[in-house]
Design a protein around this motif. Structure first.
Motif, PDB file in Angstrom:
ATOM      1  N   LYS A  10       0.842  -1.196   0.000  1.00  0.00           N
ATOM      2  CA  LYS A  10       0.000   0.000   0.000  1.00  0.00           C
ATOM      3  C   LYS A  10       0.878   1.246   0.000  1.00  0.00           C
ATOM      4  CE  LYS A  10      -4.034  -1.997   0.186  1.00  0.00           C
ATOM      5  NZ  LYS A  10      -5.090  -1.773  -0.776  1.00  0.00           N
ATOM      6  N   VAL A  25      -2.059   3.321   3.172  1.00  0.00           N
ATOM      7  CA  VAL A  25      -3.300   2.546   3.115  1.00  0.00           C
ATOM      8  C   VAL A  25      -3.949   2.636   1.733  1.00  0.00           C
ATOM      9  CG1 VAL A  25      -3.753   2.733   5.585  1.00  0.00           C
ATOM     10  CG2 VAL A  25      -4.686   4.467   4.030  1.00  0.00           C
ATOM     11  N   TYR A  26      -3.271   3.283   0.790  1.00  0.00           N
ATOM     12  CA  TYR A  26      -3.864   3.533  -0.525  1.00  0.00           C
ATOM     13  C   TYR A  26      -3.277   2.616  -1.589  1.00  0.00           C
ATOM     14  CZ  TYR A  26      -5.675   7.469   1.972  1.00  0.00           C
ATOM     15  OH  TYR A  26      -6.315   8.232   2.903  1.00  0.00           O
ATOM     16  N   ASP A  27      -4.048   2.396  -2.651  1.00  0.00           N
ATOM     17  CA  ASP A  27      -3.630   1.508  -3.733  1.00  0.00           C
ATOM     18  C   ASP A  27      -2.559   2.134  -4.623  1.00  0.00           C
ATOM     19  OD1 ASP A  27      -5.513  -0.336  -2.816  1.00  0.00           O
ATOM     20  OD2 ASP A  27      -7.076   0.455  -4.131  1.00  0.00           O
ATOM     21  N   THR A  29      -0.476   6.307  -5.567  1.00  0.00           N
ATOM     22  CA  THR A  29      -0.347   7.758  -5.452  1.00  0.00           C
ATOM     23  C   THR A  29       0.706   8.218  -6.434  1.00  0.00           C
ATOM     24  OG1 THR A  29       0.035   9.654  -4.004  1.00  0.00           O
ATOM     25  CG2 THR A  29       1.373   7.691  -3.600  1.00  0.00           C
ATOM     26  N   GLN A  40      -5.318   6.862  -4.737  1.00  0.00           N
ATOM     27  CA  GLN A  40      -6.312   5.917  -5.253  1.00  0.00           C
ATOM     28  C   GLN A  40      -6.644   4.878  -4.202  1.00  0.00           C
ATOM     29  OE1 GLN A  40      -4.985   2.919  -7.969  1.00  0.00           O
ATOM     30  NE2 GLN A  40      -6.853   3.040  -9.173  1.00  0.00           N
ATOM     31  N   ARG A  41      -7.949   4.571  -4.136  1.00  0.00           N
ATOM     32  CA  ARG A  41      -8.411   3.449  -3.329  1.00  0.00           C
ATOM     33  C   ARG A  41      -9.640   2.864  -4.015  1.00  0.00           C
ATOM     34  NH1 ARG A  41      -9.101   4.257   2.863  1.00  0.00           N
ATOM     35  NH2 ARG A  41     -10.384   5.967   2.126  1.00  0.00           N
ATOM     36  N   ASP A  42      -9.663   1.544  -4.135  1.00  0.00           N
ATOM     37  CA  ASP A  42     -10.800   0.833  -4.745  1.00  0.00           C
ATOM     38  C   ASP A  42     -11.170   1.391  -6.112  1.00  0.00           C
ATOM     39  OD1 ASP A  42     -10.943  -0.793  -2.472  1.00  0.00           O
ATOM     40  OD2 ASP A  42     -12.261   0.642  -1.450  1.00  0.00           O
ATOM     41  N   TRP A  45     -10.119   7.759  -7.525  1.00  0.00           N
ATOM     42  CA  TRP A  45      -9.066   8.700  -7.161  1.00  0.00           C
ATOM     43  C   TRP A  45      -9.638   9.926  -6.474  1.00  0.00           C
ATOM     44  CZ3 TRP A  45      -3.805   8.133  -8.009  1.00  0.00           C
ATOM     45  CH2 TRP A  45      -3.431   7.023  -8.777  1.00  0.00           C
ATOM     46  N   PHE A  58     -12.850  10.283  -3.054  1.00  0.00           N
ATOM     47  CA  PHE A  58     -12.608   9.326  -4.142  1.00  0.00           C
ATOM     48  C   PHE A  58     -13.757   9.405  -5.131  1.00  0.00           C
ATOM     49  CE2 PHE A  58     -10.285   7.638  -0.488  1.00  0.00           C
ATOM     50  CZ  PHE A  58      -9.020   7.582  -1.049  1.00  0.00           C
TER      51      PHE A  58
END
Length: 125
Positions: A10, A25-27, A29, A40-42, A45, A58
């Motif tokens: 992450k 904790v993000y997917d 950046t 980005q998460r799930d 953005w 997001f």
């Protein structure tokens, strides 16, 4: 003065002293540019500021760095731009590039053009 870091798969952001500003904790950046970082998460953005505060939720399918006060984003399959106060502009393009020297390349209807930072279009090619 900031860097993106990856821990346990992450992404987060730290300052030059190694202090964590945004926890990992993000997917994805891209790091900070003009005081904001796309994160980005799930598969969506948003943006955080240099204090680590989420300033744009997001919302977007794609988000890029701010250049010259504007960032290229995609929403509902179309590209457009947001300002640093997060106003949305011109979500009508198949592609939109970053601004440099007051202009950006955009594609619409299979044709390319240059636009200025007031979104005035040059001739389509």
């Amino acid at each position: 003065g900031f860097a993106a870091v990856k821990r346990y798969g992450k992404w987060g952001l730290i300052n030059m002293q190694g202090k964590e500003l945004v926890p990992p904790v993000y997917d994805s950046t891209y790091g900070f540019h003009e005081g904001l970082a796309p994160i980005q998460r799930d598969n969506k953005w948003g943006y955080v500021n240099t204090q680590g505060k989420m300033v744009v939720p997001f919302t977007y399918e794609t988000a890029r760095h701010f250049n010259e006060g504007l960032a290229c984003v995609r929403k509902n399959g179309k590209y457009g731009y947001i300002t640093k106060d997060f106003k949305e502009n011109n979500f009508e393009y198949e592609f939109a590039g970053a601004f440099a020297n007051g202009i950006a390349a955009v594609k619409k209807g299979g044709k390319w053009a240059l636009i200025n930072n007031k979104f005035k279009i040059n001739t389509w090619h």
